[in-house]
Scaffold this motif. Structure first.
Motif, PDB file in Angstrom:
ATOM      1  N   THR A 851       1.530 -23.613   0.866  1.00  7.95           N
ATOM      2  CA  THR A 851       1.280 -24.297   2.147  1.00  7.95           C
ATOM      3  C   THR A 851       1.068 -23.333   3.306  1.00  7.95           C
ATOM      4  O   THR A 851       0.879 -23.769   4.437  1.00  7.95           O
ATOM      5  CB  THR A 851       2.470 -25.212   2.482  1.00  7.95           C
ATOM      6  OG1 THR A 851       3.668 -24.419   2.567  1.00  7.95           O
ATOM      7  CG2 THR A 851       2.651 -26.280   1.423  1.00  7.95           C
ATOM      8  N   ALA A 852       1.112 -22.030   3.050  1.00  9.96           N
ATOM      9  CA  ALA A 852       0.925 -21.059   4.124  1.00  9.96           C
ATOM     10  C   ALA A 852      -0.451 -21.246   4.760  1.00  9.96           C
ATOM     11  O   ALA A 852      -1.451 -21.471   4.051  1.00  9.96           O
ATOM     12  CB  ALA A 852       1.081 -19.645   3.594  1.00  9.96           C
ATOM     13  N   PRO A 853      -0.555 -21.163   6.074  1.00  7.80           N
ATOM     14  CA  PRO A 853      -1.849 -21.395   6.748  1.00  7.80           C
ATOM     15  C   PRO A 853      -2.952 -20.462   6.277  1.00  7.80           C
ATOM     16  O   PRO A 853      -4.114 -20.838   6.265  1.00  7.80           O
ATOM     17  CB  PRO A 853      -1.512 -21.162   8.223  1.00  7.80           C
ATOM     18  CG  PRO A 853      -0.039 -21.369   8.338  1.00  7.80           C
ATOM     19  CD  PRO A 853       0.531 -20.929   7.031  1.00  7.80           C
ATOM     20  N   PHE A 854      -2.579 -19.238   5.892  1.00 10.12           N
ATOM     21  CA  PHE A 854      -3.599 -18.272   5.484  1.00 10.12           C
ATOM     22  C   PHE A 854      -3.458 -17.924   4.005  1.00 10.12           C
ATOM     23  O   PHE A 854      -3.667 -16.790   3.597  1.00 10.12           O
ATOM     24  CB  PHE A 854      -3.492 -17.005   6.338  1.00 10.12           C
ATOM     25  CG  PHE A 854      -3.645 -17.257   7.811  1.00 10.12           C
ATOM     26  CD1 PHE A 854      -4.903 -17.471   8.348  1.00 10.12           C
ATOM     27  CD2 PHE A 854      -2.544 -17.306   8.647  1.00 10.12           C
ATOM     28  CE1 PHE A 854      -5.058 -17.710   9.707  1.00 10.12           C
ATOM     29  CE2 PHE A 854      -2.682 -17.546   9.999  1.00 10.12           C
ATOM     30  CZ  PHE A 854      -3.947 -17.748  10.541  1.00 10.12           C
ATOM     31  N   ALA A 855      -3.092 -18.941   3.224  1.00 13.06           N
ATOM     32  CA  ALA A 855      -2.881 -18.707   1.794  1.00 13.06           C
ATOM     33  C   ALA A 855      -4.133 -18.183   1.113  1.00 13.06           C
ATOM     34  O   ALA A 855      -4.064 -17.359   0.198  1.00 13.06           O
ATOM     35  CB  ALA A 855      -2.416 -19.998   1.115  1.00 13.06           C
ATOM     36  N   THR A 856      -5.296 -18.621   1.554  1.00 14.19           N
ATOM     37  CA  THR A 856      -6.539 -18.218   0.899  1.00 14.19           C
ATOM     38  C   THR A 856      -7.003 -16.834   1.320  1.00 14.19           C
ATOM     39  O   THR A 856      -7.988 -16.324   0.770  1.00 14.19           O
ATOM     40  CB  THR A 856      -7.652 -19.229   1.222  1.00 14.19           C
ATOM     41  OG1 THR A 856      -7.787 -19.343   2.656  1.00 14.19           O
ATOM     42  CG2 THR A 856      -7.319 -20.587   0.650  1.00 14.19           C
ATOM     43  N   ALA A 857      -6.300 -16.222   2.267  1.00 18.72           N
ATOM     44  CA  ALA A 857      -6.705 -14.880   2.701  1.00 18.72           C
ATOM     45  C   ALA A 857      -6.447 -13.848   1.609  1.00 18.72           C
ATOM     46  O   ALA A 857      -7.103 -12.806   1.550  1.00 18.72           O
ATOM     47  CB  ALA A 857      -5.961 -14.486   3.978  1.00 18.72           C
ATOM     48  N   TYR A 858      -5.471 -14.109   0.741  1.00 15.05           N
ATOM     49  CA  TYR A 858      -5.189 -13.210  -0.376  1.00 15.05           C
ATOM     50  C   TYR A 858      -5.080 -14.058  -1.640  1.00 15.05           C
ATOM     51  O   TYR A 858      -3.996 -14.442  -2.079  1.00 15.05           O
ATOM     52  CB  TYR A 858      -3.891 -12.432  -0.123  1.00 15.05           C
ATOM     53  CG  TYR A 858      -3.609 -11.376  -1.178  1.00 15.05           C
ATOM     54  CD1 TYR A 858      -4.454 -10.277  -1.334  1.00 15.05           C
ATOM     55  CD2 TYR A 858      -2.499 -11.470  -2.005  1.00 15.05           C
ATOM     56  CE1 TYR A 858      -4.206  -9.311  -2.290  1.00 15.05           C
ATOM     57  CE2 TYR A 858      -2.235 -10.506  -2.968  1.00 15.05           C
ATOM     58  CZ  TYR A 858      -3.091  -9.427  -3.103  1.00 15.05           C
ATOM     59  OH  TYR A 858      -2.851  -8.465  -4.055  1.00 15.05           O
ATOM     60  N   PRO A 859      -6.213 -14.381  -2.259  1.00 13.98           N
ATOM     61  CA  PRO A 859      -6.233 -15.295  -3.418  1.00 13.98           C
ATOM     62  C   PRO A 859      -5.335 -14.875  -4.581  1.00 13.98           C
ATOM     63  O   PRO A 859      -4.790 -15.754  -5.258  1.00 13.98           O
ATOM     64  CB  PRO A 859      -7.718 -15.312  -3.818  1.00 13.98           C
ATOM     65  CG  PRO A 859      -8.449 -14.968  -2.557  1.00 13.98           C
ATOM     66  CD  PRO A 859      -7.579 -14.006  -1.848  1.00 13.98           C
ATOM     67  N   PRO A 860      -5.142 -13.563  -4.875  1.00 16.52           N
ATOM     68  CA  PRO A 860      -4.268 -13.214  -6.011  1.00 16.52           C
ATOM     69  C   PRO A 860      -2.854 -13.770  -5.888  1.00 16.52           C
ATOM     70  O   PRO A 860      -2.237 -14.148  -6.883  1.00 16.52           O
ATOM     71  CB  PRO A 860      -4.278 -11.682  -6.012  1.00 16.52           C
ATOM     72  CG  PRO A 860      -5.591 -11.309  -5.393  1.00 16.52           C
ATOM     73  CD  PRO A 860      -5.823 -12.348  -4.341  1.00 16.52           C
TER      74      PRO A 860
END
Length: 952
Positions: A851-860
């Motif tokens: 649920t972190a707002p920038f979860a997709t910033a570091y996909p691994p």
């Protein structure tokens, strides 16, 4: 003298900040407004026109810690943030009260506006007869000034008055007159803390000032010298001495030590008879001559007919060591300090066989000053080579050197050969040893005229060495590499008739010689001792050495091919196998791709038939372990093991002065023969369960030593070796030896080698190796069903101590978080249904990542969290319903965010499908719960896509 100090702009900003903090503290209940002063060295240096970045701040009404905490509170206020830089106060470093070390009141070290600040309360001190550590309590400014070691260090700068306070009424005058004087009676000052004797000498030599006559008289008193010898730790004495030698005027420091009769007090062996064997009577000549050499103007000696030409020639060669250029002058002064010990023989004569006893000068450095191993070795080598240097110098000045260099064809120069071999024998610090020999001879000369002749002799000899291009000859390796290349090229193009006895004998010798000389050397040591920040050899030299290793392996391969019909020549021996095994790890810096392939091919060829002969194979493995590996680990063996490599129930305590982690002599496997770890790795990879048990006492000590080494690199290698061993180690052997607990207790602390204390590039591979090895260790120890409880308990420890603590400490680091998630998945699989006890801690972490707002910033990291959640669903399914909110909430929010972002970032489509798969699995698992059905209906009303997504 002026009492006004002109503050720089940063200093003025610091003053205003501190005054604002004082005003803030004055408004707090229970506090009175403190008055601050800059104290000690900063005031002295400012009055002398020298910039200083270290400031001690004296506080009159509170401890340094209390003031620091109030300052931190003040800087959080909006008005403070508007007025002062938000980065003004770095993290406070609290120094706890420690009565045994004279710190009865808490102080704080911090960094403010770029200055290194110590916040200290004003204090007074009371000394006892048997210790230099005083009883400390709050004091007033006068008491604080009078307790200091010198009047020039007792000056204060009042932040409120903006002026210097001379509370001893002598400090400003002493700065004007350039005098070091004690605020109180000199005798009592030095009796209370004898270290002040050395500090007075250091300040005098640093500033070029004189010491007050009364102070000198007290410093030379017998009981003060005796107190300095007995009350002060030798480490502190060594620190003060090093500061003197690295200061601007070591000559003046030596002069004071000599004149005040302190030589035997400082350079002592704690035995009156042994200590007074050193005769500093003519030492003054040595440090006077060194002063002249150091002060000589460097230039081209051939261009100046002046008498000082010889000093410039000596300085230009002996004080320009490319190995350690910044320290060459320091080394000269250091060795000069031991000239009186140059001719003192060991009290215990050397036996006809065995190791030579330590030289007295080395004992003084090691035991009397607690100097580091590098310093002790430097001094010991200088005395060892003393007579050799004098003899070579005298012989060279008598002989006629060649007129030109390089030599022409057919010319020979026995002088060059002899001198060059001597320099190679003396080693990289031969210049320092030659300087020591020169200074020793100066002290031994009876007339000054003899000194001029001596200096001329050294100048001519050094000039000859430069003429013969021998100054850097110690760097040249023997012609091993060139010989390998020639031999390899010959065998590649020629067929040898081995039926001829001479050819067969030559091939045998060449085979043995190649095996010995292609082994990696200390140039490849991962953590070279006494590192100066530079590699032992240049990168291009390392490349050249690697190519020669390749040529040596090609040579061995050619010999193998041409000797197929001669079993005695191609039969593998322990030395040959150990040599080839050194190149079996492609990650080693000395192993190229070609070397790795060649060694692997030859080992496979040799062992294709050797495995059929189990006795010969076992003999080779035993020989390698016993004669190539074991001797290199003897000095660093752990006391936790018995000789049979079992857990020692009552381990013997190690010596107080145990082996240094950075002493090459104590860890030859690390600093001299780094390839031995690779050999051990290959040996372990060849063992089966039966051979592991047979060779257990030879395998475990080196493995545990590597695993327990301070180097992160070797900790990782140790984990890898242990992992290999666990693949074939019987569980019963781990239980019988009691080493399972030792391995566990060694590995678990590595789980907290986290940033920022451990750099990320080191932490990541160590954590990866540690978790993998711990899980493998647990599986190997508890392989039977009747040990399930112990297995679960061990895995619980890893989970709680490693995963949860690691995430709490370094979870903000996305790479560390990703690795912890991956290892969580491995642990959940290992725990199986028993993982449910950890779901209350693990699932909030996973949900937080999803649920972190920038979860997709570091996909691994997102991928690792999804994989861990999938593993949780598989292993902890029956208890998931109690955590459905976190599971479904995290997945749905993540899916919704991915749905919004996938149009602009098509690479996220795969992650969206993974989330959908995990979400379906979770809904299917929880589908029988009525509450879940109601929740899903609400979600469908909110977003119709959920119906298709979840097959509702």
């Amino acid at each position: 003298m002026a009492k006004i100090i002109q503050l720089s702009e940063p200093e003025a900003a610091l003053r205003l900040l501190l005054l604002d903090v004082c005003e803030y503290i004055g408004t707090l209940d229970g506090y009175s407004k403190p008055h601050l002063r800059f104290t000690g060295g900063w005031v002295r240096d400012k009055l002398l026109g020298t910039a200083s970045n270290d400031i001690d701040i004296g506080i009159d009404t509170m401890t340094g810690l209390s003031f620091g905490m109030r300052m931190k509170e003040y800087l959080e206020l909006p008005e403070a943030k508007a007025k002062h830089p938000q980065s003004a106060l770095a993290k406070l470093a609290k120094i706890e009260a420690n009565p045994e070390k004279s710190k009865h009141l808490e102080t704080v070290a911090t960094k403010i506006l770029g200055f290194d600040i110590d916040l200290v309360n004003l204090r007074k001190e009371t000394y006892s007869e048997d210790s230099r550590n005083p009883q400390i309590e709050f004091g007033n400014p006068v008491e604080d000034a009078l307790r200091r070691d010198a009047t020039v260090n007792a000056l204060f700068y009042s932040l409120e008055k903006c002026e210097v306070e001379d509370l001893t009424d002598q400090g400003l005058n002493d700065i004007r007159d350039k005098i070091i004087r004690t605020p109180l009676c000199p005798y009592q000052t030095f009796k209370d803390d004898p270290l002040r004797v050395l500090r007075a000498i250091r300040f005098a030599s640093r500033l070029g000032w004189s010491i007050d006559k009364k102070a000198e008289q007290a410093m030379s008193a017998y009981d003060i010298g005796n107190a300095l010898k007995t009350k002060i730790s030798r480490e502190r004495v060594c620190i003060e001495l090093i500061k003197m030698l690295k200061g601007p005027r070591p000559y003046q420091a030596f002069g004071l030590i000599d004149r005040l009769d302190l030589y035997h007090t400082i350079f002592t062996m704690f035995s009156e008879e042994s200590t007074h064997a050193a005769k500093p009577k003519h030492w003054k000549k040595s440090y006077g001559q060194l002063r002249a050499i150091v002060s000589a103007v460097t230039g081209d000696p051939s261009q100046s007919p002046e008498p000082s030409n010889k000093l410039m020639n000596i300085r230009s060669i002996l004080l320009s060591n490319p190995i350690d250029a910044p320290n060459d002058v320091y080394h000269a002064w250091l060795l000069c300090a031991f000239v009186p010990w140059a001719r003192v023989s060991p009290a215990v004569p050397q036996k006809s066989k065995g190791k030579a006893p330590p030289r007295p000068a080395a004992l003084v450095a090691r035991d009397g000053l607690k100097a580091d191993n590098h310093t002790v070795k430097l001094i010991d080598n200088a005395i060892r080579d003393l007579n050799d240097i004098i003899h070579l110098k005298d012989a060279a000045n008598v002989a006629d050197p060649p007129v030109t260099f390089p030599l022409g064809p057919g010319q020979e120069s026995p002088i060059r050969s002899k001198q060059g071999m001597a320099i190679r024998r003396w080693g990289p610090y031969w210049r320092s040893s030659v300087m020591f020999a020169l200074l020793t001879q100066v002290a031994e000369n009876s007339e000054d005229t003899d000194d001029e002749e001596l200096l001329e002799g050294y100048a001519q000899w050094l000039k000859q060495l430069r003429h013969l291009d021998l100054l850097e000859v110690y760097r040249i390796e023997p012609l091993t590499h060139e010989a390998l290349l020639v031999s390899e090229a010959y065998l590649r193009n020629c067929k040898i008739d081995l039926t001829v006895s001479e050819n067969y004998a030559a091939a045998t010798r060449l085979h043995q010689w190649s095996t010995e000389h292609i082994l990696p050397t200390e140039a490849f040591a991962i953590d070279p001792p006494f590192s100066t920040g530079k590699p032992l050899v240049a990168p291009e030299e390392l490349t050249r050495i690697i190519l020669f290793k390749e040529a040596g392996l090609v040579l061995l391969s050619n010999l193998q091919e041409q000797s197929v019909s001669f079993p005695s020549l191609c039969t593998p021996t322990a030395s040959l196998v150990a040599c080839l095994a050194s190149f079996t790890d492609p990650q080693d810096p000395w192993t190229s791709e070609k070397s790795h392939c060649l060694s692997g091919f030859m080992l496979s060829s040799y062992f294709s038939t050797l495995h059929e002969n189990s006795k010969q194979f076992d003999a080779i493995i035993k020989d390698i372990l016993a004669h190539y590996i074991k001797p290199l680990f003897l000095k660093s063996r752990t006391p936790l093991l018995t000789p049979a490599a079992r857990h020692a129930i009552s381990p013997l305590p190690g010596p107080n002065n145990g082996p240094s982690e950075f002493d090459a002599a104590n860890k030859p496997w690390k600093f001299q023969s780094p390839h031995v770890v690779t050999i051990l790795q290959w040996v372990i990879s060849q063992l089966d369960a039966q051979l592991v048990e047979v060779h257990w006492p030879l395998i475990i000590p080196p493995l545990l030593t590597i695993l327990d080494d301070v180097s992160i690199t070797y900790k990782i290698k140790g984990c890898s070796l242990l992992g290999l061993l666990l693949n074939v180690c019987p569980a019963s052997l781990l239980e019988r030896s009691g080493l399972g607990d030792i391995f566990q207790s060694t590995l678990v602390p590595y789980l907290l080698y986290l940033p920022s204390l451990t750099p990320e590039e080191e932490s990541m591979p160590l954590l990866d190796a540690s978790y993998t090895t711990l899980i493998a260790l647990t599986q190997a120890r508890y392989a039977t069903s009747n040990t399930d409880n112990a297995k679960i308990k061990a895995l619980d420890t890893v989970f709680r101590y490693g995963i949860l603590k690691g995430y709490a400490h370094a979870g903000e680091n996305v790479r560390i978080a990703r690795l912890l998630m991956e290892k969580s998945s491995d642990l959940v699989n290992a725990l199986e249904i028993h993982c449910v006890k950890h779901l209350k801690d693990l699932l909030p972490v996973i949900s937080g990542i999803l649920t972190a707002p920038f979860a997709t910033a570091y996909p691994p990291l997102l991928q690792a969290a999804l994989q861990t959640l999938r593993t949780v669903l598989v292993n902890g399914g029956p208890r998931i319903e109690f955590h459905r909110g976190e599971v479904l909430g995290g997945l749905i929010i993540c899916w919704r965010r991915l749905e919004d972002e996938v149009e602009s970032a098509p690479e996220l489509v795969g992650f969206q499908r993974t989330v959908e798969d995990v979400l379906r699995a979770a809904v299917q698992l929880l589908g029988g719960d009525e509450c879940i059905k109601d929740d899903l209906c609400l979600l469908q009303a909110f977003n119709p896509r959920f119906k298709t997504l979840l097959d509702l």
